[in-house]
Enzyme design. Structure first.
Site, PDB file in Angstrom:
ATOM      1  N   ASP A 294      37.132  45.316  34.068  1.00  0.00           N
ATOM      2  CA  ASP A 294      38.542  45.043  34.355  1.00  0.00           C
ATOM      3  C   ASP A 294      39.368  46.309  34.201  1.00  0.00           C
ATOM      4  OD1 ASP A 294      41.146  43.412  34.369  1.00  0.00           O
ATOM      5  OD2 ASP A 294      39.630  41.834  34.431  1.00  0.00           O
TER       6      ASP A 294
ATOM      7  N   HIS B 242      45.734  43.095  32.183  1.00  0.00           N
ATOM      8  CA  HIS B 242      44.803  42.093  32.720  1.00  0.00           C
ATOM      9  C   HIS B 242      43.490  42.070  31.950  1.00  0.00           C
ATOM     10  CE1 HIS B 242      42.266  39.954  35.693  1.00  0.00           C
ATOM     11  NE2 HIS B 242      43.400  39.380  36.039  1.00  0.00           N
TER      12      HIS B 242
ATOM     13  N   SER C   5      41.017  34.201  38.114  1.00  0.00           N
ATOM     14  CA  SER C   5      40.676  35.330  37.244  1.00  0.00           C
ATOM     15  C   SER C   5      40.862  34.948  35.782  1.00  0.00           C
ATOM     16  CB  SER C   5      41.534  36.547  37.587  1.00  0.00           C
ATOM     17  OG  SER C   5      42.907  36.280  37.370  1.00  0.00           O
TER      18      SER C   5
END
Length: 838
Positions: free
Chosen positions: A29, A60, A226
């Protein structure tokens, strides 16, 4: 708000001492910050980008890690003792490259990672270095969990690598167990056009308003697949820790974990299999499966039940019947360790590697079942053999079972049977196939499959509700029997056509009464050039290989009927029969025979602006353009329309299902709607366009790289009727002796249009274009159609022309003989008279 961990019962496993300890979890990520207070065990951070930092500056990657292993009381993760390996593969600008991932994957293999989460994805399932590296990852016993994508509610929008069979693909649901609107839907599109997609996602999990860690401290909520992906990754880490560390590698692998998840999942009551997969993850049920797990093989889905609607959509929406194209059902075989009216053939993986393979059922009702109505039940057993495991001497063998419950009805009438052309559809990847509506800026690629059960699934349901039976053709036009179908639908097609296809389709329409419904798209070379862009990942320029549809090829197909589309790009709203519709980047009709019905409307011509400006503001001048044409020709009927966006659920503004129903009424049953066939739309004068003004093919594109036709052999594939598998099709060549279909002359085995035989000596009609200006052609057309048409028409010359020549020769001979006889009589008469006068 409840903790997502408590919704899955994670605390029950925590109470048993399972917390993810000694499980290596890789998170690919945006990275994570050092000494983040929410994590007990950040084992390693690595950076694979061109930026000189290990930190997460977007948040994120930190959030994903928090869902898996966070220990903050406000946003607990599933497995707080899991060892976190943070792979920074995205920059602060959210940019990444395949090469970065390949390097990072290699390091994950070297580090002996147990579980890997990818909350990313894309539509390119032909990025082979990436795809093959995913196989290598799973072959090394790394369990990969990946988000299925946020392109819902559209179908055919699965993201890679979640759509790969070795990967656990995760979709999203809300807290009411409804499929989240953003969650991508199946089926997989790798197998189209000759096969059928696999069931994906594998499972679904909560993905709306999930709590996770912020960049530095505190918690926040996010939504998306996600987010659902690390929910499942956290579940997987917890389940891995259930197996004693010294036995994990003997029991756990990507397939055995997927078995535990899909077999333990709770099937939801509303969504179909291509929306929910096996259902909502059930941590405790999967725990019960794993704690006593023994290596075995299984099939997913393990049941195909035509009576189980809506879960078994689209199969439960249309029963089987005799004479139909085979229905294909594609199942996944998991873990190779280390009714007599039903005719089934199988295609399958000869070798299962690393952990999965496929089994495709091709189901066809025998002809003797043409009047049967009822259900057929049975089981398909599959034996999987595996070499001996380490320390074993004998090979392993396991039998898997697939349960079938099929619904069968009598063969429907021809007028209710529609054939959908899938064979001539090209999608992204492998090439830059552009979007159909140029006003859509967010999605430049046509990648949703263009299949009845992906982005045309709403249209499919509408046709079924209207009483039509819709079948799919994944092979050339020579591979179907036109006598069985009322209409062939050609919608948004990008490929070329074999000469044999053009010839056969012309014959089918003119002589067998096959209807033809064509929905075209834009095509303009200058606009395609303007859509060129430089792709940083491949370091190359990308240019569309065709337009929304391949108009030059389509015009070749329609040339025998005197029909052609132009290269204008038209936009605007119009009303017909009280129905308001949007024409979105459609094209115009520039050639059409007299005697048909043509509908024209005022639209903006945005050809000059193309894809570079907003089509609604680029021009203010409107001009009438013909967009809809209907024509009766020979025994058949044709309808052409210049736009397909009104049938495609991907970027639809308004639907035109009402128009499609009226068109099918006409093409299949000759039912003429009073509005479509109004006097005002009747065109006695043909639309004419010179050949050199028609859209031309691009000369700077190697189209054979993307085409199933150019540079390829004509052949009927495994989606065709069994009797023509591996042949060139009906009346071209048929294995196992000559087989005659109704109305078709016989071709001998191994002989077809691609052979060196003398076609003029064969029994199949050869077609010749006859123009109306020819007296013989006009007279012959009058015999066939009852009225003359301003168009070139195909006539069967294998018997007519020789017969006419022979008759003409006889007449000429008789004329000369009569003249000669008269002259002889005159001579004899004159002599007698002269003699009498002497």
């Amino acid at each position: 708000r409840s903790q997502v961990t408590s919704l899955f019962g994670a605390d029950a496993l925590w109470g048993k001492g399972y917390t993810g300890a000694k499980v290596k979890m890789a998170i690919f990520d945006t990275g994570i910050r050092e000494n983040h207070p929410h994590f007990r065990n950040i084992k390693e951070r690595t950076n694979w980008t061109n930026e000189d930092t290990l930190n997460d500056n977007l948040g994120h990657g930190t959030f994903v890690a928090g869902v898996v292993a966070g220990q903050d009381a406000e946003c607990l993760g599933f497995a707080p003792d899991t060892e976190i390996y943070a792979f920074r593969v995205f920059t602060d600008a959210q940019v990444s490259y395949t090469s970065w991932f390949l390097d990072a994957f290699n390091y994950a293999i070297a580090t002996n990672i147990d579980v890997l989460n990818l909350s990313i994805g894309g539509p390119d399932y032909l990025d082979l270095p990436f795809i093959e590296k995913i196989w290598e990852i799973t072959a090394n016993n790394i369990i990969m969990v990946s988000a299925i994508g946020n392109d819902g509610p559209l179908y055919g929008t699965l993201n890679n690598p979640a759509d790969q069979s070795d990967v656990i693909g995760v979709g999203g649901i809300d807290y009411n167990d409804h499929i989240a609107s953003f969650s991508s839907r199946g089926m997989s599109t790798w197998e189209i056009p000759h096969g059928y997609g696999r069931v994906k996602p594998d499972v679904v999990a909560y993905g709306r308003e999930i709590m996770g860690s912020k960049i530095s401290t505190g918690c926040k909520s996010l939504s998306g697949t996600s987010v659902a992906s690390p929910v499942v990754a956290g579940v997987v880490c917890l389940l891995v820790s259930v197996i004693p560390e010294n036995n994990r590698k003997n029991i756990l692998n990507p397939a055995s974990m997927k078995q535990a998840l899909v077999e333990g999942a709770a099937k939801l009551s509303g969504p179909n299999m291509y929306e929910q997969g096996a259902g909502r993850v059930d941590l405790l049920e999967s725990y019960e499966i794993l704690k006593n797990y023994q290596p075995r093989a299984s099939i997913f889905p393990s049941v195909l039940d035509y009576t189980d609607c809506p879960y078994s959509w689209p199969f439960c929406r249309q029963p089987l019947y005799a004479g139909a194209m085979p229905v294909i059902f594609n199942v996944t075989i998991l873990n190779g360790w280390e009714g007599n009216l039903l005719n089934i053939r199988f295609t399958y993986s000869e070798v299962i590697w690393p952990w999965t393979g496929y089994l495709a059922l091709h189901m066809q009702i025998k002809e003797e079942g043409a009047k049967f109505s009822g259900e057929i039940e049975g089981n398909v057993s599959v034996s999987v053999h595996s070499p001996p495991a380490r320390g074993e001497k004998s090979s392993r063998r396991c039998t898997c079972m697939l349960q079938l419950k099929l619904k069968v009805v009598p063969t429907p009438p021809r007028s209710k049977r529609v054939l959908w052309d899938q064979f001539h559809s090209i999608k992204y990847p492998p090439g830059y196939i552009p979007r159909d509506s140029l006003d859509v800026r967010s999605d430049i690629l046509d990648w949703h499959g263009d299949h009845l059960h992906t982005n045309f699934h709403i249209m499919f349901n509408m046709l079924r509700d209207a009483g039509y039976y819709v079948e799919t053709l994944g092979s050339p036009f020579t591979c179907f029997d036109a006598h069985q179908y009322g209409t062939l639908m050609l919608v948004d097609l990008e490929d070329e056509y074999f000469e044999e296809e053009i010839e056969k389709l012309s014959y089918d329409v003119l002589n067998t009464g096959l209807g033809l419904a064509v929905f075209s798209e834009w095509y303009n070379v200058e606009t395609m050039v303007k859509m060129r862009f430089f792709d940083d990942n491949t370091r190359s320029w990308w240019t569309p290989v065709t337009g929304g549809a391949n108009i030059p090829a389509l015009n070749d197909l329609l040339a025998p009927f005197g029909i052609a589309f132009g290269d204008k790009i038209l936009n605007g709203d119009f009303s017909l029969n009280g129905e308001q519709s949007r024409y979105a980047s459609g094209t115009d009709i520039v050639r059409f025979p007299g005697g048909g019905n043509v509908h024209s409307f005022p639209f903006l011509d945005t050809t000059e602006s193309g894809a570079t400006q907003n089509v609604l503001t680029s021009s203010t001048t409107k001009a009438d353009s013909p967009i809809l044409g209907l024509l009766e020709v020979g025994e058949g009927r044709i309808a052409v329309y210049g736009d397909s966006n009104c049938l495609d659920s991907s970027h639809m503004v308004t639907n035109c299902y009402w128009l499609l129903r009226k068109i099918l009424d006409f093409t299949s049953a000759n039912i003429r709607d009073s509005v479509l066939f109004s006097d005002s739309s009747k065109h006695d004068t043909p639309l004419v366009e010179d050949d050199n003004q028609l859209p031309s093919r691009r000369t700077d594109v190697n189209f054979s790289s993307y085409s199933a036709v150019v540079g390829k052999d004509l052949a009927c594939r495994s989606d065709s009727r069994f009797e023509v598998w591996g042949t060139k099709g009906y009346n071209l060549d048929v294995r196992e002796g000559d087989k005659r279909k109704p109305g078709y002359p016989v071709f001998h085995v191994g002989r077809g249009f691609n052979s060196t035989m003398d076609i003029s000596k064969s029994r199949r009609p050869k077609y010749t274009q006859i123009n109306k200006s020819d007296y013989l052609g006009s007279k012959y057309l009058g015999l066939i159609y009852g009225e003359e048409l301003d168009m070139p028409v195909l006539v069967a010359s294998h018997w007519l022309i020789p017969a006419v020549v022979a008759v003409t020769g006889v007449l000429v001979f008789l004329s000369f003989w009569r003249i000669r006889q008269k002259r002889r009589r005159r001579r004899k008469g004159s002599g007698t008279l002269r003699l009498a006068n002497l």
